[in-house]
Write a protein that holds these residues in place. Structure first.
Motif, PDB file in Angstrom:
ATOM      1  N   ILE A  28       9.190  -4.843   3.948  1.00 55.60           N
ATOM      2  CA  ILE A  28       9.717  -3.984   2.883  1.00 55.60           C
ATOM      3  C   ILE A  28       8.535  -3.435   2.094  1.00 55.60           C
ATOM      4  CG2 ILE A  28      11.210  -3.872   0.845  1.00 55.60           C
ATOM      5  CD1 ILE A  28      12.687  -6.335   1.924  1.00 55.60           C
ATOM      6  N   ARG A  29       8.492  -2.136   1.900  1.00 55.14           N
ATOM      7  CA  ARG A  29       7.371  -1.525   1.199  1.00 55.14           C
ATOM      8  C   ARG A  29       7.456  -1.863  -0.298  1.00 55.14           C
ATOM      9  NH1 ARG A  29       3.916   2.770   2.584  1.00 55.14           N
ATOM     10  NH2 ARG A  29       2.795   3.604   0.769  1.00 55.14           N
ATOM     11  N   PRO A  30       6.369  -2.347  -0.896  1.00 54.84           N
ATOM     12  CA  PRO A  30       6.395  -2.679  -2.323  1.00 54.84           C
ATOM     13  C   PRO A  30       6.409  -1.436  -3.202  1.00 54.84           C
ATOM     14  CG  PRO A  30       4.196  -3.014  -1.419  1.00 54.84           C
ATOM     15  CD  PRO A  30       5.083  -2.694  -0.256  1.00 54.84           C
ATOM     16  N   GLN A  31       6.882  -1.613  -4.440  1.00 56.60           N
ATOM     17  CA  GLN A  31       6.901  -0.519  -5.408  1.00 56.60           C
ATOM     18  C   GLN A  31       5.533  -0.301  -6.033  1.00 56.60           C
ATOM     19  OE1 GLN A  31       9.814   1.264  -5.850  1.00 56.60           O
ATOM     20  NE2 GLN A  31      10.435  -0.024  -4.117  1.00 56.60           N
ATOM     21  N   GLN A  32       4.743  -1.358  -6.116  1.00 56.15           N
ATOM     22  CA  GLN A  32       3.416  -1.291  -6.718  1.00 56.15           C
ATOM     23  C   GLN A  32       2.549  -2.365  -6.087  1.00 56.15           C
ATOM     24  OE1 GLN A  32       3.241  -2.437 -10.860  1.00 56.15           O
ATOM     25  NE2 GLN A  32       1.385  -1.268 -11.281  1.00 56.15           N
ATOM     26  N   VAL A  33       1.242  -2.114  -6.042  1.00 58.94           N
ATOM     27  CA  VAL A  33       0.307  -3.101  -5.506  1.00 58.94           C
ATOM     28  C   VAL A  33      -0.829  -3.288  -6.509  1.00 58.94           C
ATOM     29  CG1 VAL A  33      -1.299  -3.698  -3.653  1.00 58.94           C
ATOM     30  CG2 VAL A  33       0.865  -2.555  -3.107  1.00 58.94           C
ATOM     31  N   LEU A  34      -1.125  -4.555  -6.798  1.00 57.48           N
ATOM     32  CA  LEU A  34      -2.237  -4.914  -7.662  1.00 57.48           C
ATOM     33  C   LEU A  34      -3.132  -5.892  -6.892  1.00 57.48           C
ATOM     34  CD1 LEU A  34       0.668  -5.072  -9.470  1.00 57.48           C
ATOM     35  CD2 LEU A  34      -1.022  -4.975 -11.307  1.00 57.48           C
ATOM     36  N   LYS A  35      -4.242  -6.269  -7.538  1.00 57.68           N
ATOM     37  CA  LYS A  35      -5.179  -7.146  -6.845  1.00 57.68           C
ATOM     38  C   LYS A  35      -5.999  -7.920  -7.875  1.00 57.68           C
ATOM     39  CE  LYS A  35      -9.034  -6.766  -3.503  1.00 57.68           C
ATOM     40  NZ  LYS A  35      -9.935  -5.771  -2.831  1.00 57.68           N
ATOM     41  N   ASN A  36      -6.245  -9.211  -7.590  1.00 57.67           N
ATOM     42  CA  ASN A  36      -7.253  -9.948  -8.349  1.00 57.67           C
ATOM     43  C   ASN A  36      -8.230 -10.578  -7.366  1.00 57.67           C
ATOM     44  OD1 ASN A  36      -5.989 -12.276  -7.370  1.00 57.67           O
ATOM     45  ND2 ASN A  36      -5.429 -13.073  -9.371  1.00 57.67           N
ATOM     46  N   GLN A  37      -8.990 -11.559  -7.806  1.00 58.84           N
ATOM     47  CA  GLN A  37     -10.039 -12.113  -6.943  1.00 58.84           C
ATOM     48  C   GLN A  37      -9.470 -12.952  -5.807  1.00 58.84           C
ATOM     49  OE1 GLN A  37      -8.958 -13.784  -9.513  1.00 58.84           O
ATOM     50  NE2 GLN A  37      -8.866 -15.842  -8.669  1.00 58.84           N
ATOM     51  N   GLN A  38      -8.172 -13.243  -5.848  1.00 56.96           N
ATOM     52  CA  GLN A  38      -7.560 -14.127  -4.865  1.00 56.96           C
ATOM     53  C   GLN A  38      -6.656 -13.409  -3.878  1.00 56.96           C
ATOM     54  OE1 GLN A  38      -5.490 -17.375  -6.741  1.00 56.96           O
ATOM     55  NE2 GLN A  38      -4.339 -17.937  -4.928  1.00 56.96           N
TER      56      GLN A  38
END
Length: 263
Positions: free
Chosen positions: A138-148
């Protein structure tokens, strides 16, 4: 050489729930090869090794069956649970690891343990890796990222529970893992955690990622205290408290096994 070992189910009040971790205390560090071999043999999400520094203060390292992990929350909870049980006078312990520094762990009422971690809030990204999109059904609505990890955000708990992952695709994101998350129907937010590059297909309960999830949902929901649920097959509950640039995670744990191993 004989080593004492305890196995604890973390972030649960019920045996066979939450996430299991093995805890081993030694006077000095074993070799990395030996610690990794023990973790692979245990085949749990993490095996934790503790070395005492002084009374109530320990250095800590975490190993998945595949590799050493920079930061693991559920195995930290399991370690504190073992230390508190073996040292009844302890109300507080300090655990230290390079990636997170000193972690103050407090014993609370009703079997709860509170861990004080740095905040690792994620940031939104525009260039979403193709392997992430291809790796989630399922395609996400938003993508974020941290160091992990990459954070794939959905609109509904149904999507988080329904999404399927392709390990071969998500492995291409190494060294990063993937957490999928959405607002909860009963809980403030829910999540699942995929980490084929570092440990396995799906982690039952992942404390470390809540140092990123909690700050994100705190801003979205306008709350400083949040009740989270990781919706794996075993499932686990985490209480999250935002305190400036720190995230406090509270959870319970249940003892499963005490024994010894020969290496």
């Amino acid at each position: 050489m004989k080593l004492n070992i305890d196995i604890v189910d973390a972030f649960t009040s019920t045996q066979f729930g939450g996430n299991s971790a093995a805890v081993i205390t030694t006077d000095t560090w074993l070799t990395e090869n030996l610690m990794q071999s023990i973790a692979a043999e245990n085949n749990l999400s993490e095996t934790t090794f503790l070395v005492p520094v002084e009374s109530g203060v320990y250095d800590i390292r975490w190993f998945s069956p595949l590799t050493e992990i920079a930061f693991c929350g559920h195995a930290t909870l399991a370690s504190a649970f073992v230390l508190f049980n073996k040292n009844p006078t302890f109300q507080q312990v300090t655990l230290s690891a390079p990636a997170v520094g000193s972690m103050l762990i407090n014993k609370l009422d009703k079997g709860y343990i509170e861990m004080d971690f740095p905040s690792f809030a994620p940031k939104a990204i525009q260039d979403i890796p193709e392997a992430l999109i291809a790796g989630l059904s399922i395609r996400p609505q938003q993508v974020l990222k941290n160091q992990q990890a990459y954070f794939a955000v959905y609109n509904s708990e149904f999507d988080v529970r329904a999404v399927e992952q392709s390990s071969e695709q998500l492995k291409q994101l190494a060294p990063f893992d993937v957490v999928v998350t959405a607002p909860g129907e009963i809980y403030d937010f829910v999540s699942r955690y995929f980490w084929p590059a570092n440990g396995g297909d799906e982690d039952p309960v992942t404390g470390s990622i809540h140092t990123g999830l909690a700050p994100y949902w705190s801003i979205r929901l306008g709350k400083k205290e949040l009740h989270a649920y990781q919706a794996s097959k075993r499932g686990g509950e985490i209480m999250c408290i935002i305190d400036k640039d720190r995230v406090k995670l509270r959870g319970q744990a249940v003892h499963y096994l005490s024994g010894s191993i020969e290496v």
